[in-house]
Design a protein around this motif. Sequence first.
Motif, mmCIF file in Angstrom:
data_model
loop_
_atom_site.group_PDB
_atom_site.id
_atom_site.type_symbol
_atom_site.label_atom_id
_atom_site.label_comp_id
_atom_site.label_asym_id
_atom_site.label_seq_id
_atom_site.Cartn_x
_atom_site.Cartn_y
_atom_site.Cartn_z
ATOM 1 N N GLY A 120 -94.436 -4.662 -20.696
ATOM 2 C CA GLY A 120 -94.510 -5.307 -21.905
ATOM 3 C C GLY A 120 -93.458 -6.260 -22.367
ATOM 4 O O GLY A 120 -92.240 -6.115 -21.934
ATOM 5 N N SER A 121 -93.895 -7.109 -23.334
ATOM 6 C CA SER A 121 -92.570 -8.128 -23.743
ATOM 7 C C SER A 121 -91.541 -7.412 -24.512
ATOM 8 O O SER A 121 -90.510 -8.303 -24.703
ATOM 9 C CB SER A 121 -93.481 -9.156 -24.602
ATOM 10 N N TYR A 122 -91.800 -6.355 -25.098
ATOM 11 C CA TYR A 122 -90.616 -5.832 -25.833
ATOM 12 C C TYR A 122 -89.703 -4.699 -25.054
ATOM 13 O O TYR A 122 -88.840 -4.377 -25.696
ATOM 14 C CB TYR A 122 -90.969 -5.001 -27.085
ATOM 15 N N THR A 123 -90.191 -4.608 -23.666
ATOM 16 C CA THR A 123 -89.685 -3.344 -23.091
ATOM 17 C C THR A 123 -88.335 -4.056 -22.046
ATOM 18 O O THR A 123 -88.816 -4.461 -20.973
ATOM 19 C CB THR A 123 -90.500 -2.736 -22.329
ATOM 20 N N THR A 124 -87.284 -4.650 -22.662
ATOM 21 C CA THR A 124 -86.229 -5.505 -22.225
ATOM 22 C C THR A 124 -85.652 -4.319 -21.063
ATOM 23 O O THR A 124 -85.513 -3.193 -21.340
ATOM 24 C CB THR A 124 -85.242 -6.112 -22.712
ATOM 25 N N GLU A 125 -85.221 -5.025 -19.651
ATOM 26 C CA GLU A 125 -84.548 -4.103 -18.801
ATOM 27 C C GLU A 125 -83.246 -3.407 -19.366
ATOM 28 O O GLU A 125 -82.688 -2.553 -18.963
ATOM 29 C CB GLU A 125 -84.356 -4.966 -17.633
ATOM 30 N N SER A 126 -82.525 -4.219 -20.350
ATOM 31 C CA SER A 126 -81.556 -3.848 -20.857
ATOM 32 C C SER A 126 -81.517 -2.598 -21.700
ATOM 33 O O SER A 126 -80.586 -1.764 -21.664
ATOM 34 C CB SER A 126 -80.866 -4.685 -22.107
ATOM 35 N N CYS A 127 -82.720 -2.108 -22.143
ATOM 36 C CA CYS A 127 -82.824 -0.663 -22.804
ATOM 37 C C CYS A 127 -82.755 0.404 -21.657
ATOM 38 O O CYS A 127 -82.113 1.307 -22.096
ATOM 39 C CB CYS A 127 -84.109 -0.597 -23.688
ATOM 40 N N GLY A 128 -83.350 0.017 -20.632
ATOM 41 C CA GLY A 128 -83.202 0.916 -19.702
ATOM 42 C C GLY A 128 -81.855 1.328 -19.000
ATOM 43 O O GLY A 128 -81.358 2.178 -18.672
ATOM 44 N N ASP A 129 -81.068 -0.068 -18.926
ATOM 45 C CA ASP A 129 -79.883 0.049 -18.604
ATOM 46 C C ASP A 129 -78.811 0.835 -19.536
ATOM 47 O O ASP A 129 -77.887 1.391 -19.073
ATOM 48 C CB ASP A 129 -79.117 -1.345 -18.463
ATOM 49 N N TYR A 130 -79.234 0.895 -20.726
ATOM 50 C CA TYR A 130 -78.469 1.497 -21.691
ATOM 51 C C TYR A 130 -78.799 2.771 -22.553
ATOM 52 O O TYR A 130 -78.212 4.049 -22.154
ATOM 53 C CB TYR A 130 -78.012 0.317 -22.712
ATOM 54 N N ALA A 131 -79.878 2.840 -23.010
ATOM 55 C CA ALA A 131 -80.196 3.738 -24.001
ATOM 56 C C ALA A 131 -81.654 4.252 -24.304
ATOM 57 O O ALA A 131 -81.758 5.411 -24.869
ATOM 58 C CB ALA A 131 -79.770 3.389 -25.465
ATOM 59 N N SER A 132 -82.727 3.857 -23.446
ATOM 60 C CA SER A 132 -83.957 4.416 -23.540
ATOM 61 C C SER A 132 -84.066 5.928 -23.126
ATOM 62 O O SER A 132 -84.848 6.668 -23.643
ATOM 63 C CB SER A 132 -84.995 3.517 -22.953
ATOM 64 N N GLY A 133 -83.330 6.115 -21.857
ATOM 65 C CA GLY A 133 -83.333 7.324 -21.547
ATOM 66 C C GLY A 133 -83.872 7.513 -19.946
ATOM 67 O O GLY A 133 -83.376 8.608 -19.319
ATOM 68 N N THR A 134 -84.311 6.665 -19.295
ATOM 69 C CA THR A 134 -84.247 6.469 -18.204
ATOM 70 C C THR A 134 -83.069 6.336 -17.242
ATOM 71 O O THR A 134 -82.033 5.734 -18.102
ATOM 72 C CB THR A 134 -85.406 5.369 -17.527
ATOM 73 N N ASN A 135 -82.983 6.253 -16.187
ATOM 74 C CA ASN A 135 -81.717 5.935 -15.285
ATOM 75 C C ASN A 135 -81.463 4.733 -14.847
ATOM 76 O O ASN A 135 -82.509 4.218 -14.307
ATOM 77 C CB ASN A 135 -81.380 7.204 -14.154
#
Length: 905
Positions: free
Chosen positions: A824-839
């Motif tokens: 999706g357009s709002y699921t930036t890779e940066s979120c996964g890099d930092y704080a969403s919860g995935t590794n």
Amino acid sequence: MIFPKLNLCGSTPSEDEVNLYQTYSLSGSVLIEIDKETPVKEVLTPILVAKFATNWVQLPNFENADELSDFMLKILDSGASKVAIPYPQPFSTDLLIEKFSQFPDDRLSLIINYKNQKETLDIINQFNPYVSAFIIKSNVDVCPLLKPNTKALSQKENFEREIYTKELTQIHAVAKKHKLIIDLVKINPTCQLITNLDELSFNLLLDSSKLAIGVYKNNKGDVTEDGKIDIGAAYSASLITDRPDNLYSTVVVDEQGVALGLAYSDAESISEAFRTRQGVYKSRSRGLWYKGLTSNSVQQLLRIDADCDKDTIRFTVHQTGTGFCHLNTRTCFGEDSGITALEAVLKKRFISAPEGSYTKRLFNDEKLLHAKIMEEAAELCEATDKDEIAWEAADVIFFSLSKCIAHGVTLSDIESHLDRRSKKITRRPGNAKPFRNPVEEAAKKEAEQKKAEEAKKVEESKYDFSLKDFDASTISAEQRKVLENRPIRSADNIAKLVTPIIENVRKNGDKAIKELTEKFDGVKLDDVVIQGPFTETPAELSQETVAAIDLAFDNLVKFHQAQLDPKPLHVETTPGVNCSRYVRSIEKVGLYVPGGTAVLPSTTMHLGVPAMVAGCSEIVLATPPRKDGSIVPEVLYVAKKINAKMIVKAGGAQAIAALAYGTETVPKVDKICGPGNQFVTAAKMFVQNDHSALVSIDMPAGPSEVLVIADAEAKPEYVAADLLSQAEHGKDSQSVLVAIDLTDDQFKAIEEEVKKQGNALPRAEIAKYSIANSFALRVKTLEEAITFSNAYAPEHLIINVADIENKKDEIISKVENAGSVFLGSYTTESCGDYASGTNHTLPTYGYARMYSGTNTGSFLKHITAQYITKDGLKNLGPAVMRLAECESLDAHRNAVAVRMKDIVG
């Protein structure tokens, strides 16, 4: 006060001797004894030019006065504060005085062998006009001043003490204001002796054979069993205080004498300051206070001085981190002013000045900076009135200091050169160099550089954030295969470089880590590790940073705890055959957190959280230190949250080797996890294949990468930002765009956004090289895009297409190879890099075909077990025996057969 002495006669000093000198020099003055064979230029000069030590040099006897005079000149010109000449010399006293008169008296001292009072006083009277200090060398066996002056002394002891005191008092009276030092050769020193001599205005010379370091640390008091005195206790013996808690007020200043704050000391803290060569003080509530131990704002101790009344001491330190004050300011008295403040501002701007600012231009354009220095120097020469001269001088200082900061030169370095010049006896003629026309020289340089600059522009023209564009419908199968694979990287040369590093660490342990860190990172380490537990939040961290880390940490814990299923697995595979599996954590794990061009507290979390959740009993972090030898506060804070045992202050192959094999201070681990450059990867592969290391790794790794699938509905700004988010990691990172049925204008809109956003990045120089090594592939359908992505197997896969909300389950079912997927357009890779919860520690370089990203299971192992009943073996045994027969493993068959015989009769 005390006066330490170190013998450096002969060849190059050992490492222990250098360490002794560095410790002794903290006391302010050191007497260095040399002989004629001591290499002055190679051995003595580097020590004598030390900015914060007052070095006296004791010379040997010479056969003639001219030889002595020449040697004195050589030593004084090399940077000695004073020379100490033994008396008598093999030639006449008159000739010695004649030679002395050619030198400043404040640079000379005389060593007198004490025989009797009259002879000593005569010698002092003779040399009073020519020297500034006397060293009295006495061979007495008993010193009446060893004991305190109390009524407990016998009549004989009191008499001897009175006579001895009168003799020293008379010597002091004749010597007038000259510095007096006494060398009691056969006497073991005590604090009482130093105190009593101090009251008589005598300093006590202490040879290295009489000094100990860190005795208080070992709870042995101030004197060792063999009669050595702790240097901190010895120094403190001359200090006085009227405070009820017996603490000494301690003014802490930087290299320029700017007051940073006020602390308190006692003999124990001063002893520790000498031992660690760092700022150590006595807290009135918490005991010993090692400044910067938790905040990382450590202080390198340069010198300790007592004031004229000896009731206050001054610590001169090199302050690191944010500063001395708990409010994160450099001083406890508010902001700096003057030239030290200018230096601090320029240092800060050198690192973080905004692009396009004047200061940034000065640092980046050496030609402009040189022109400004010459321009302002000329205007200073032309200035006439007081205010104008001050104004122009300020300009010269500003631009000159900018040049210094750009090349790593500090005010302390400049002052050191000025101090060295002031100690020179031989003076320069003082003639000015021939005038150089700056305009002509600039024109010559411009002509010489023009060709090089034009060639550079041609080379850099391809690094303009343009996307290499391929069409899936027209490229050949061979071209497609090239795009699916990463650029070939030869590991042979890397392995040749890495293997000696690993062997060095295996053989030399901590010593190798220190040498390699200084060589590769330019950091001189005192200690290889910082021991946990980490209990305090570093003072450098803002509340916003702490809150961001806490949020990311909590999300990571939730996601990784959900992966943990600690319950045993039980399955009855055949009636009576019960199989089970049990989960166990890996006990000791090493987590490698890269440093390099970026600070990565996120990696510390993404490795540390699953290790913590898995229940690893020993977590060891390894990360490159900052230039001052400290660890970034964000990493320190995460280390606290994951209960890390320690942090190893090292990066690269040397850190991997330390974790794999262990050193004196680094424990050996069972598994190493974490990303890194090609040297780190090569080292991880090496130790995994070395059976003597007995260590596993998480996965091979290559440069970071992202593949973005986008259609016409995707906003160009979003697509460009996602491509650049990985491009800024390193020049060898790859950012791949798979464009679904885009028109030329739509594709161009994305490319223009990449250029616009890329050029605005602080790390644009890195990102543009990465984009030049990347590409875009045009396809017709989403299915075609996913097929290519599965063949490429990206570390990060971003799918930004229309109607993703309704199609996400269908789309994800088709993804076979990827480290982590972002929908999706709002699921930036940066979120996964930092704080969403995935590794975010993921397989790269195509390894997503066979490896998973780091997860809770990465830090777990499984133990299987089975229990078979008699009926179970009866049911299973015939099949096992038959299979063993097929493989001709008769012992295997027999282990079942002997039991079957009992069961079936």
